[in-house]
Design a protein around this motif. Structure first.
Motif, PDB file in Angstrom:
ATOM      1  N   THR A  63       7.859   7.345   2.141  1.00  0.00           N
ATOM      2  CA  THR A  63       7.421   6.343   2.988  1.00  0.00           C
ATOM      3  C   THR A  63       7.786   6.627   4.366  1.00  0.00           C
ATOM      4  O   THR A  63       8.845   7.451   4.517  1.00  0.00           O
ATOM      5  N   PRO A  64       7.440   6.066   5.542  1.00  0.00           N
ATOM      6  CA  PRO A  64       7.765   6.012   6.843  1.00  0.00           C
ATOM      7  C   PRO A  64       9.322   5.802   6.952  1.00  0.00           C
ATOM      8  O   PRO A  64       9.929   6.093   8.068  1.00  0.00           O
ATOM      9  N   VAL A  65       9.817   4.963   6.089  1.00  0.00           N
ATOM     10  CA  VAL A  65      11.339   4.373   6.270  1.00  0.00           C
ATOM     11  C   VAL A  65      12.152   5.078   4.974  1.00  0.00           C
ATOM     12  O   VAL A  65      13.376   4.918   5.257  1.00  0.00           O
ATOM     13  N   GLY A  66      11.603   5.962   4.362  1.00  0.00           N
ATOM     14  CA  GLY A  66      12.644   6.835   3.504  1.00  0.00           C
ATOM     15  C   GLY A  66      11.944   7.935   2.722  1.00  0.00           C
ATOM     16  O   GLY A  66      10.533   7.934   2.406  1.00  0.00           O
ATOM     17  N   TYR A  67      12.542   8.902   2.209  1.00  0.00           N
ATOM     18  CA  TYR A  67      12.024  10.015   1.681  1.00  0.00           C
ATOM     19  C   TYR A  67      12.008  10.152   0.353  1.00  0.00           C
ATOM     20  O   TYR A  67      11.691  11.013  -0.452  1.00  0.00           O
ATOM     21  N   THR A  68      12.817   8.932  -0.273  1.00  0.00           N
ATOM     22  CA  THR A  68      13.117   8.882  -1.687  1.00  0.00           C
ATOM     23  C   THR A  68      12.776   7.464  -2.204  1.00  0.00           C
ATOM     24  O   THR A  68      12.680   6.362  -1.343  1.00  0.00           O
ATOM     25  N   ALA A  69      12.776   6.926  -3.525  1.00  0.00           N
ATOM     26  CA  ALA A  69      12.518   5.607  -3.609  1.00  0.00           C
ATOM     27  C   ALA A  69      13.819   4.861  -3.582  1.00  0.00           C
ATOM     28  O   ALA A  69      13.465   3.499  -2.938  1.00  0.00           O
ATOM     29  N   GLU A  70      14.902   5.460  -3.692  1.00  0.00           N
ATOM     30  CA  GLU A  70      16.018   4.671  -3.183  1.00  0.00           C
ATOM     31  C   GLU A  70      16.171   4.206  -1.927  1.00  0.00           C
ATOM     32  O   GLU A  70      16.450   3.272  -1.428  1.00  0.00           O
ATOM     33  N   SER A  71      15.867   5.220  -1.119  1.00  0.00           N
ATOM     34  CA  SER A  71      16.197   5.069   0.511  1.00  0.00           C
ATOM     35  C   SER A  71      15.050   4.330   0.912  1.00  0.00           C
ATOM     36  O   SER A  71      15.216   3.312   1.932  1.00  0.00           O
ATOM     37  N   SER A  72      13.964   4.254   0.593  1.00  0.00           N
ATOM     38  CA  SER A  72      12.758   3.478   0.970  1.00  0.00           C
ATOM     39  C   SER A  72      12.820   2.066   0.644  1.00  0.00           C
ATOM     40  O   SER A  72      12.461   1.260   1.544  1.00  0.00           O
ATOM     41  N   ALA A  73      13.211   1.822  -0.678  1.00  0.00           N
ATOM     42  CA  ALA A  73      13.656   0.403  -1.081  1.00  0.00           C
ATOM     43  C   ALA A  73      14.682  -0.383  -0.264  1.00  0.00           C
ATOM     44  O   ALA A  73      14.584  -1.537   0.224  1.00  0.00           O
ATOM     45  N   ALA A  74      15.851   0.691  -0.077  1.00  0.00           N
ATOM     46  CA  ALA A  74      17.145   0.152   0.776  1.00  0.00           C
ATOM     47  C   ALA A  74      16.411  -0.100   2.143  1.00  0.00           C
ATOM     48  O   ALA A  74      17.008  -1.351   2.787  1.00  0.00           O
ATOM     49  N   ALA A  75      15.690   0.490   2.947  1.00  0.00           N
ATOM     50  CA  ALA A  75      15.287   0.346   4.175  1.00  0.00           C
ATOM     51  C   ALA A  75      14.189  -0.951   4.389  1.00  0.00           C
ATOM     52  O   ALA A  75      14.543  -1.636   5.067  1.00  0.00           O
ATOM     53  N   VAL A  76      13.496  -1.078   3.370  1.00  0.00           N
ATOM     54  CA  VAL A  76      12.895  -2.450   3.291  1.00  0.00           C
ATOM     55  C   VAL A  76      13.538  -3.425   2.918  1.00  0.00           C
ATOM     56  O   VAL A  76      13.562  -4.645   3.650  1.00  0.00           O
ATOM     57  N   ILE A 103      14.272  -2.682   7.895  1.00  0.00           N
ATOM     58  CA  ILE A 103      14.059  -1.598   8.741  1.00  0.00           C
ATOM     59  C   ILE A 103      12.539  -1.228   9.040  1.00  0.00           C
ATOM     60  O   ILE A 103      11.583  -1.175   8.092  1.00  0.00           O
ATOM     61  N   SER A 104      12.082  -0.954  10.248  1.00  0.00           N
ATOM     62  CA  SER A 104      10.639  -0.881  10.610  1.00  0.00           C
ATOM     63  C   SER A 104      10.548   0.475  11.327  1.00  0.00           C
ATOM     64  O   SER A 104      11.485   0.846  11.912  1.00  0.00           O
ATOM     65  N   ARG A 105       9.586   1.279  10.887  1.00  0.00           N
ATOM     66  CA  ARG A 105       9.343   2.598  11.684  1.00  0.00           C
ATOM     67  C   ARG A 105       7.771   2.475  12.436  1.00  0.00           C
ATOM     68  O   ARG A 105       7.285   3.349  12.386  1.00  0.00           O
ATOM     69  N   TRP A 111       6.658  -0.403   6.741  1.00  0.00           N
ATOM     70  CA  TRP A 111       5.928   0.939   6.800  1.00  0.00           C
ATOM     71  C   TRP A 111       4.319   0.703   6.850  1.00  0.00           C
ATOM     72  O   TRP A 111       3.843   1.751   6.698  1.00  0.00           O
ATOM     73  N   GLY A 112       3.874  -0.257   7.414  1.00  0.00           N
ATOM     74  CA  GLY A 112       2.563  -0.377   7.595  1.00  0.00           C
ATOM     75  C   GLY A 112       1.686  -0.571   6.303  1.00  0.00           C
ATOM     76  O   GLY A 112       2.234  -0.788   5.308  1.00  0.00           O
ATOM     77  N   ASP A 113       0.318  -0.639   6.531  1.00  0.00           N
ATOM     78  CA  ASP A 113      -0.432  -0.649   5.595  1.00  0.00           C
ATOM     79  C   ASP A 113      -0.503   0.684   4.743  1.00  0.00           C
ATOM     80  O   ASP A 113      -1.044   1.643   5.494  1.00  0.00           O
ATOM     81  N   VAL A 114      -0.120   0.896   3.412  1.00  0.00           N
ATOM     82  CA  VAL A 114       0.037   2.063   2.778  1.00  0.00           C
ATOM     83  C   VAL A 114      -1.107   2.340   2.194  1.00  0.00           C
ATOM     84  O   VAL A 114      -1.247   3.318   1.062  1.00  0.00           O
ATOM     85  N   GLY A 149       5.628  -1.700  -7.195  1.00  0.00           N
ATOM     86  CA  GLY A 149       6.411  -1.235  -8.388  1.00  0.00           C
ATOM     87  C   GLY A 149       7.913  -0.711  -7.985  1.00  0.00           C
ATOM     88  O   GLY A 149       8.748  -1.021  -8.734  1.00  0.00           O
ATOM     89  N   VAL A 150       7.857   0.172  -7.235  1.00  0.00           N
ATOM     90  CA  VAL A 150       9.127   0.864  -6.948  1.00  0.00           C
ATOM     91  C   VAL A 150      10.010  -0.251  -6.240  1.00  0.00           C
ATOM     92  O   VAL A 150      11.028  -0.381  -6.681  1.00  0.00           O
ATOM     93  N   LEU A 151       9.532  -1.107  -5.287  1.00  0.00           N
ATOM     94  CA  LEU A 151      10.542  -2.129  -4.836  1.00  0.00           C
ATOM     95  C   LEU A 151      10.841  -3.040  -5.883  1.00  0.00           C
ATOM     96  O   LEU A 151      12.443  -3.250  -5.872  1.00  0.00           O
ATOM     97  N   ALA A 152      10.151  -3.350  -6.975  1.00  0.00           N
ATOM     98  CA  ALA A 152      10.471  -4.222  -7.938  1.00  0.00           C
ATOM     99  C   ALA A 152      11.776  -3.450  -8.751  1.00  0.00           C
ATOM    100  O   ALA A 152      12.649  -4.305  -9.242  1.00  0.00           O
ATOM    101  N   VAL A 153      11.422  -2.543  -9.152  1.00  0.00           N
ATOM    102  CA  VAL A 153      12.326  -1.581 -10.027  1.00  0.00           C
ATOM    103  C   VAL A 153      13.692  -1.424  -9.531  1.00  0.00           C
ATOM    104  O   VAL A 153      14.802  -1.786  -9.993  1.00  0.00           O
ATOM    105  N   ARG A 154      13.614  -1.136  -8.115  1.00  0.00           N
ATOM    106  CA  ARG A 154      14.927  -0.953  -7.228  1.00  0.00           C
ATOM    107  C   ARG A 154      15.824  -2.318  -7.247  1.00  0.00           C
ATOM    108  O   ARG A 154      17.049  -2.456  -7.303  1.00  0.00           O
ATOM    109  N   ALA A 155      14.854  -3.405  -6.987  1.00  0.00           N
ATOM    110  CA  ALA A 155      15.568  -4.688  -6.915  1.00  0.00           C
ATOM    111  C   ALA A 155      16.208  -5.195  -8.213  1.00  0.00           C
ATOM    112  O   ALA A 155      17.438  -5.695  -8.195  1.00  0.00           O
TER     113      ALA A 155
END
Length: 349
Positions: A14-27, A31-33, A298-301, A310-316
Protein backbone atom coordinates in the motif's frame (compact mmCIF):
# COMPACT_ATOMS: atom_id res chain seq x y z
CA UNK A 1 -22.25 -21.26 5.16
CA UNK A 2 -21.34 -24.10 7.51
CA UNK A 3 -17.94 -24.67 5.91
CA UNK A 4 -15.12 -22.54 7.28
CA UNK A 5 -11.63 -21.65 6.21
CA UNK A 6 -8.74 -20.22 8.17
CA UNK A 7 -6.44 -17.38 7.26
CA UNK A 8 -2.86 -18.67 7.44
CA UNK A 9 -0.90 -15.81 5.87
CA UNK A 10 -1.49 -12.26 4.65
CA UNK A 11 0.41 -9.92 2.37
CA UNK A 12 -0.08 -6.29 1.39
CA UNK A 13 1.46 -3.46 -0.61
CA UNK A 14 0.00 0.00 0.00
CA UNK A 15 1.06 3.65 -0.11
CA UNK A 16 1.75 3.47 3.64
CA UNK A 17 3.61 0.15 3.79
CA UNK A 18 5.25 -2.53 1.68
CA UNK A 19 4.09 -5.48 3.82
CA UNK A 20 0.94 -6.46 5.65
CA UNK A 21 2.54 -5.68 9.00
CA UNK A 22 3.86 -2.24 8.07
CA UNK A 23 0.65 -1.26 6.24
CA UNK A 24 -1.55 -2.22 9.20
CA UNK A 25 0.76 -0.48 11.68
CA UNK A 26 0.65 2.71 9.62
CA UNK A 27 -3.14 2.68 9.47
CA UNK A 28 -3.27 2.00 13.20
CA UNK A 29 -1.05 5.06 13.76
CA UNK A 30 -3.15 7.20 11.42
CA UNK A 31 -0.30 7.79 8.97
CA UNK A 32 -1.44 9.20 5.63
CA UNK A 33 0.43 9.27 2.34
CA UNK A 34 -1.66 11.88 0.57
CA UNK A 35 0.65 14.01 -1.56
CA UNK A 36 0.78 16.01 -4.78
CA UNK A 37 1.26 13.95 -7.91
CA UNK A 38 2.71 15.00 -11.28
CA UNK A 39 -0.68 15.40 -12.98
CA UNK A 40 -2.48 18.71 -13.45
CA UNK A 41 -6.20 19.16 -12.99
CA UNK A 42 -8.42 21.34 -15.19
CA UNK A 43 -7.17 24.47 -13.37
CA UNK A 44 -3.56 23.54 -13.97
CA UNK A 45 -2.99 22.64 -10.32
CA UNK A 46 -1.34 19.39 -9.20
CA UNK A 47 -3.72 16.77 -7.84
CA UNK A 48 -3.47 15.07 -4.46
CA UNK A 49 -3.52 11.29 -4.38
CA UNK A 50 -2.05 8.41 -2.36
CA UNK A 51 0.63 6.50 -4.25
CA UNK A 52 3.23 3.79 -3.79
CA UNK A 53 6.56 5.23 -2.68
CA UNK A 54 8.72 3.05 -4.93
CA UNK A 55 6.91 2.70 -8.24
CA UNK A 56 7.92 5.00 -11.09
CA UNK A 57 5.20 7.69 -11.52
CA UNK A 58 5.34 7.10 -15.28
CA UNK A 59 3.92 3.58 -14.85
CA UNK A 60 0.19 3.48 -15.56
CA UNK A 61 -2.73 1.08 -15.54
CA UNK A 62 -2.03 -2.64 -15.69
CA UNK A 63 1.72 -2.08 -15.70
CA UNK A 64 1.30 -0.49 -12.28
CA UNK A 65 -1.11 -3.12 -10.93
CA UNK A 66 1.15 -6.07 -11.68
CA UNK A 67 4.13 -5.16 -9.42
CA UNK A 68 1.68 -4.33 -6.60
CA UNK A 69 -0.01 -7.71 -7.00
CA UNK A 70 3.27 -9.61 -7.27
CA UNK A 71 4.55 -7.93 -4.10
CA UNK A 72 1.53 -9.10 -2.07
CA UNK A 73 1.66 -12.61 -3.56
CA UNK A 74 5.40 -12.87 -2.96
CA UNK A 75 5.01 -11.88 0.69
CA UNK A 76 2.41 -14.60 1.26
CA UNK A 77 4.46 -17.23 -0.58
CA UNK A 78 7.47 -16.46 1.62
CA UNK A 79 5.38 -16.77 4.78
CA UNK A 80 3.81 -20.06 3.69
CA UNK A 81 7.03 -21.68 2.50
CA UNK A 82 7.44 -23.91 -0.57
CA UNK A 83 5.86 -27.02 0.99
CA UNK A 84 2.46 -25.38 1.27
CA UNK A 85 2.43 -24.60 -2.45
CA UNK A 86 3.64 -28.05 -3.46
CA UNK A 87 1.42 -30.10 -1.15
CA UNK A 88 -1.86 -28.25 -1.75
CA UNK A 89 -4.36 -27.82 -4.53
CA UNK A 90 -3.61 -24.17 -5.27
CA UNK A 91 -6.25 -21.74 -6.52
CA UNK A 92 -5.46 -18.07 -7.05
CA UNK A 93 -8.71 -16.07 -6.95
CA UNK A 94 -8.16 -12.55 -8.28
CA UNK A 95 -10.08 -9.33 -7.84
CA UNK A 96 -9.26 -6.57 -10.32
CA UNK A 97 -10.82 -3.23 -11.32
CA UNK A 98 -14.12 -3.00 -13.11
CA UNK A 99 -13.88 -1.78 -16.69
CA UNK A 100 -13.23 1.96 -16.89
CA UNK A 101 -11.09 4.39 -18.87
CA UNK A 102 -7.52 3.28 -18.18
CA UNK A 103 -8.46 -0.33 -17.42
CA UNK A 104 -10.25 -2.39 -20.06
CA UNK A 105 -11.47 -5.98 -20.27
CA UNK A 106 -8.30 -6.98 -22.08
CA UNK A 107 -6.28 -5.62 -19.16
CA UNK A 108 -8.13 -7.94 -16.78
CA UNK A 109 -7.26 -10.89 -19.01
CA UNK A 110 -3.65 -9.75 -19.19
CA UNK A 111 -3.45 -9.67 -15.39
CA UNK A 112 -4.80 -13.24 -15.14
CA UNK A 113 -2.26 -14.40 -17.75
CA UNK A 114 0.56 -12.75 -15.79
CA UNK A 115 -0.52 -14.51 -12.59
CA UNK A 116 -0.72 -17.85 -14.41
CA UNK A 117 2.81 -17.34 -15.72
CA UNK A 118 4.02 -16.67 -12.18
CA UNK A 119 2.91 -20.11 -10.97
CA UNK A 120 3.65 -22.12 -14.09
CA UNK A 121 5.88 -25.01 -13.07
CA UNK A 122 5.92 -24.03 -9.39
CA UNK A 123 2.79 -25.83 -8.26
CA UNK A 124 1.12 -28.67 -10.15
CA UNK A 125 -2.45 -28.00 -11.23
CA UNK A 126 -2.52 -24.37 -10.15
CA UNK A 127 -5.46 -22.43 -11.51
CA UNK A 128 -5.91 -18.68 -11.65
CA UNK A 129 -9.47 -17.35 -11.75
CA UNK A 130 -10.81 -13.83 -12.15
CA UNK A 131 -13.25 -14.22 -9.27
CA UNK A 132 -14.50 -10.66 -8.73
CA UNK A 133 -14.37 -7.07 -9.89
CA UNK A 134 -14.24 -3.79 -8.05
CA UNK A 135 -14.25 -3.01 -4.34
CA UNK A 136 -16.26 -6.10 -3.37
CA UNK A 137 -14.44 -8.44 -5.76
CA UNK A 138 -12.18 -10.07 -3.16
CA UNK A 139 -15.18 -10.72 -0.90
CA UNK A 140 -16.88 -12.56 -3.73
CA UNK A 141 -13.64 -14.54 -4.14
CA UNK A 142 -13.76 -15.57 -0.47
CA UNK A 143 -17.38 -16.61 -0.93
CA UNK A 144 -16.30 -18.78 -3.88
CA UNK A 145 -13.46 -20.32 -1.84
CA UNK A 146 -15.90 -21.29 0.91
CA UNK A 147 -18.10 -23.08 -1.61
CA UNK A 148 -15.20 -24.90 -3.24
CA UNK A 149 -13.63 -26.14 -0.01
CA UNK A 150 -16.75 -28.14 0.86
CA UNK A 151 -15.29 -31.28 -0.79
CA UNK A 152 -12.70 -31.54 1.98
CA UNK A 153 -9.61 -31.55 -0.26
CA UNK A 154 -6.25 -30.01 0.57
CA UNK A 155 -7.12 -26.64 -0.92
CA UNK A 156 -4.95 -23.56 -0.65
CA UNK A 157 -6.71 -20.42 -1.82
CA UNK A 158 -4.83 -17.20 -2.46
CA UNK A 159 -7.47 -14.48 -2.56
CA UNK A 160 -5.77 -11.42 -4.01
CA UNK A 161 -6.98 -7.97 -5.02
CA UNK A 162 -5.09 -5.19 -6.75
CA UNK A 163 -6.01 -1.75 -8.06
CA UNK A 164 -4.54 1.59 -9.03
CA UNK A 165 -6.37 4.64 -10.30
CA UNK A 166 -3.06 6.08 -11.49
CA UNK A 167 -3.69 6.45 -15.20
CA UNK A 168 -4.22 9.67 -17.14
CA UNK A 169 -7.47 8.43 -18.66
CA UNK A 170 -8.75 7.31 -15.26
CA UNK A 171 -7.96 10.66 -13.66
CA UNK A 172 -9.78 12.50 -16.47
CA UNK A 173 -12.77 10.18 -16.12
CA UNK A 174 -12.95 10.82 -12.37
CA UNK A 175 -12.68 14.57 -12.93
CA UNK A 176 -15.46 14.61 -15.51
CA UNK A 177 -17.70 12.60 -13.19
CA UNK A 178 -16.85 15.01 -10.34
CA UNK A 179 -15.62 12.13 -8.20
CA UNK A 180 -11.98 13.26 -7.85
CA UNK A 181 -11.49 15.05 -4.50
CA UNK A 182 -10.51 18.56 -5.55
CA UNK A 183 -11.42 22.13 -4.56
CA UNK A 184 -14.99 22.85 -5.59
CA UNK A 185 -16.04 19.17 -5.69
CA UNK A 186 -18.22 18.00 -2.82
CA UNK A 187 -18.03 14.35 -1.89
CA UNK A 188 -15.13 13.32 -4.11
CA UNK A 189 -12.53 10.73 -3.14
CA UNK A 190 -8.74 10.60 -3.14
CA UNK A 191 -7.47 7.95 -5.59
CA UNK A 192 -5.13 5.41 -4.07
CA UNK A 193 -3.58 2.12 -5.06
CA UNK A 194 -2.56 -1.14 -3.44
CA UNK A 195 -2.77 -4.90 -3.35
CA UNK A 196 -3.40 -7.56 -0.75
CA UNK A 197 -3.52 -11.34 -0.50
CA UNK A 198 -5.21 -13.66 1.98
CA UNK A 199 -4.06 -17.29 2.12
CA UNK A 200 -6.96 -19.54 3.14
CA UNK A 201 -7.18 -23.26 3.91
CA UNK A 202 -9.13 -25.67 6.08
CA UNK A 203 -8.08 -26.32 9.67
CA UNK A 204 -7.10 -29.90 8.81
CA UNK A 205 -4.86 -28.86 5.94
CA UNK A 206 -3.31 -26.14 8.08
CA UNK A 207 -2.44 -28.60 10.83
CA UNK A 208 -0.93 -31.09 8.36
CA UNK A 209 1.31 -28.34 7.00
CA UNK A 210 2.32 -27.13 10.47
CA UNK A 211 0.97 -23.61 9.99
CA UNK A 212 -0.71 -21.30 12.48
CA UNK A 213 -4.20 -19.86 12.13
CA UNK A 214 -4.41 -16.06 12.04
CA UNK A 215 -8.21 -15.88 11.81
CA UNK A 216 -11.24 -18.03 11.02
CA UNK A 217 -13.45 -17.06 8.08
CA UNK A 218 -16.91 -17.51 9.55
CA UNK A 219 -18.60 -16.58 6.29
CA UNK A 220 -18.74 -14.39 3.21
CA UNK A 221 -21.83 -13.23 1.36
CA UNK A 222 -22.48 -11.06 -1.68
CA UNK A 223 -25.60 -9.42 -3.04
CA UNK A 224 -26.58 -6.99 -5.77
CA UNK A 225 -27.55 -3.34 -5.30
CA UNK A 226 -29.94 -2.08 -7.98
CA UNK A 227 -29.90 1.61 -7.04
CA UNK A 228 -26.48 2.71 -8.27
CA UNK A 229 -24.82 6.08 -7.85
CA UNK A 230 -26.49 7.47 -10.96
CA UNK A 231 -29.94 6.63 -9.59
CA UNK A 232 -32.14 9.63 -8.86
CA UNK A 233 -33.20 7.96 -5.59
CA UNK A 234 -29.74 7.07 -4.36
CA UNK A 235 -29.11 3.84 -2.51
CA UNK A 236 -31.31 2.71 0.37
CA UNK A 237 -28.75 0.08 1.31
CA UNK A 238 -30.80 -2.93 0.17
CA UNK A 239 -27.93 -4.85 -1.44
CA UNK A 240 -25.44 -4.26 1.38
CA UNK A 241 -28.08 -5.12 3.96
CA UNK A 242 -28.60 -8.47 2.23
CA UNK A 243 -24.84 -9.08 2.25
CA UNK A 244 -24.54 -8.25 5.96
CA UNK A 245 -27.58 -10.28 6.98
CA UNK A 246 -26.35 -13.22 4.92
CA UNK A 247 -22.94 -13.31 6.55
CA UNK A 248 -24.12 -13.05 10.16
CA UNK A 249 -26.57 -15.95 9.83
CA UNK A 250 -25.81 -18.30 12.71
CA UNK A 251 -24.63 -15.64 15.15
CA UNK A 252 -26.59 -15.27 18.37
CA UNK A 253 -27.44 -11.61 18.08
CA UNK A 254 -27.08 -9.21 19.72
CA UNK A 255 -24.80 -11.08 22.14
CA UNK A 256 -22.46 -12.17 19.31
CA UNK A 257 -22.58 -8.83 17.54
CA UNK A 258 -19.77 -7.47 15.39
CA UNK A 259 -16.94 -5.87 17.37
CA UNK A 260 -14.95 -4.22 14.55
CA UNK A 261 -16.03 -3.03 11.13
CA UNK A 262 -13.65 -2.31 8.24
CA UNK A 263 -15.34 -0.50 5.38
CA UNK A 264 -14.45 1.02 2.01
CA UNK A 265 -16.24 4.30 2.71
CA UNK A 266 -14.13 6.89 0.90
CA UNK A 267 -15.71 10.31 1.34
CA UNK A 268 -18.35 9.99 -1.38
CA UNK A 269 -21.81 10.94 -0.18
CA UNK A 270 -23.41 7.96 -1.94
CA UNK A 271 -21.37 5.46 0.07
CA UNK A 272 -21.90 7.18 3.41
CA UNK A 273 -25.65 7.49 2.93
CA UNK A 274 -25.90 3.88 1.81
CA UNK A 275 -24.11 2.73 4.95
CA UNK A 276 -26.44 4.80 7.13
CA UNK A 277 -29.43 2.88 5.79
CA UNK A 278 -27.63 -0.45 6.35
CA UNK A 279 -27.03 0.36 10.02
CA UNK A 280 -30.67 1.36 10.49
CA UNK A 281 -31.81 -1.91 8.91
CA UNK A 282 -29.50 -4.15 10.99
CA UNK A 283 -29.32 -2.68 14.52
CA UNK A 284 -28.79 -6.01 16.32
CA UNK A 285 -25.63 -6.80 14.29
CA UNK A 286 -23.46 -4.05 15.74
CA UNK A 287 -21.96 -3.70 19.19
CA UNK A 288 -20.96 -0.20 18.04
CA UNK A 289 -21.89 1.78 14.94
CA UNK A 290 -18.34 3.17 14.66
CA UNK A 291 -16.19 1.90 11.80
CA UNK A 292 -12.62 2.00 10.56
CA UNK A 293 -11.98 3.92 7.33
CA UNK A 294 -8.46 3.16 6.01
CA UNK A 295 -9.06 5.28 2.91
CA UNK A 296 -8.03 8.28 5.03
CA UNK A 297 -4.52 6.78 5.02
CA UNK A 298 -4.08 5.09 1.62
CA UNK A 299 -6.89 6.58 -0.45
CA UNK A 300 -9.55 4.60 -2.27
CA UNK A 301 -7.90 1.29 -3.18
CA UNK A 302 -10.70 -0.07 -5.37
CA UNK A 303 -10.47 -3.80 -6.04
CA UNK A 304 -7.93 -4.25 -3.23
CA UNK A 305 -10.44 -3.01 -0.63
CA UNK A 306 -11.92 -6.32 0.52
CA UNK A 307 -8.61 -8.13 0.86
CA UNK A 308 -6.95 -5.16 2.59
CA UNK A 309 -9.82 -4.96 5.06
CA UNK A 310 -9.12 -8.60 5.88
CA UNK A 311 -5.44 -7.84 6.41
CA UNK A 312 -6.29 -5.07 8.88
CA UNK A 313 -8.62 -7.34 10.84
CA UNK A 314 -6.05 -10.15 10.98
CA UNK A 315 -3.32 -7.82 12.19
CA UNK A 316 -5.64 -6.38 14.86
CA UNK A 317 -6.18 -9.91 16.18
CA UNK A 318 -2.44 -10.61 16.10
CA UNK A 319 -1.43 -7.40 17.87
CA UNK A 320 -4.20 -7.49 20.46
CA UNK A 321 -5.94 -4.21 19.65
CA UNK A 322 -9.12 -5.69 18.16
CA UNK A 323 -12.18 -4.64 20.16
CA UNK A 324 -13.37 -8.24 20.30
CA UNK A 325 -13.24 -11.58 18.51
CA UNK A 326 -15.52 -10.73 15.57
CA UNK A 327 -14.62 -8.42 12.68
CA UNK A 328 -16.69 -7.62 9.60
CA UNK A 329 -15.25 -6.40 6.30
CA UNK A 330 -17.64 -4.73 3.84
CA UNK A 331 -17.17 -3.28 0.37
CA UNK A 332 -19.31 -2.18 -2.57
CA UNK A 333 -18.35 -2.12 -6.24
CA UNK A 334 -19.53 0.65 -8.55
CA UNK A 335 -21.33 -1.93 -10.69
CA UNK A 336 -23.60 -2.95 -7.82
CA UNK A 337 -21.82 -5.91 -6.21
CA UNK A 338 -21.97 -5.70 -2.42
CA UNK A 339 -20.00 -7.99 -0.13
CA UNK A 340 -19.37 -8.79 3.52
CA UNK A 341 -16.87 -11.14 5.18
CA UNK A 342 -16.99 -12.19 8.83
CA UNK A 343 -13.68 -13.05 10.54
CA UNK A 344 -13.22 -14.50 14.01
CA UNK A 345 -10.10 -14.39 16.13
CA UNK A 346 -8.11 -17.64 15.81
CA UNK A 347 -9.00 -20.61 17.93
CA UNK A 348 -6.27 -22.49 19.83
CA UNK A 349 -5.69 -25.87 18.15
Amino acid sequence: MSTSLEVVAVGARTPVGYTAESSAAAVRAGISRYAEYPFADARGEPVVIASDGILDPSLEGRNRLLPLLESALGEVEAKLGPDALLRSRLSVLLSCPESRPGFLEEDAGWLVDAAEARYRGRSAGTRVVLAGRGHAGALRAVEQALRECADGGDHLFLVAGADSYHHTETFLWLEQARRFAQPGIRGGFTPGEGAACLALMSAGTRRRLGLSALAVVRGAHTARERQLRDSSRGSLGVGMTQAVEGVVTGLKLPHEGVDDLYTDINGERYRSEEWGFVVLRTPSVWKSTSYRVPSTCWGDVGAASGALGGVLAVRAFARGYARGPRALVTAGSDGGLRGAMLLHAPQVS
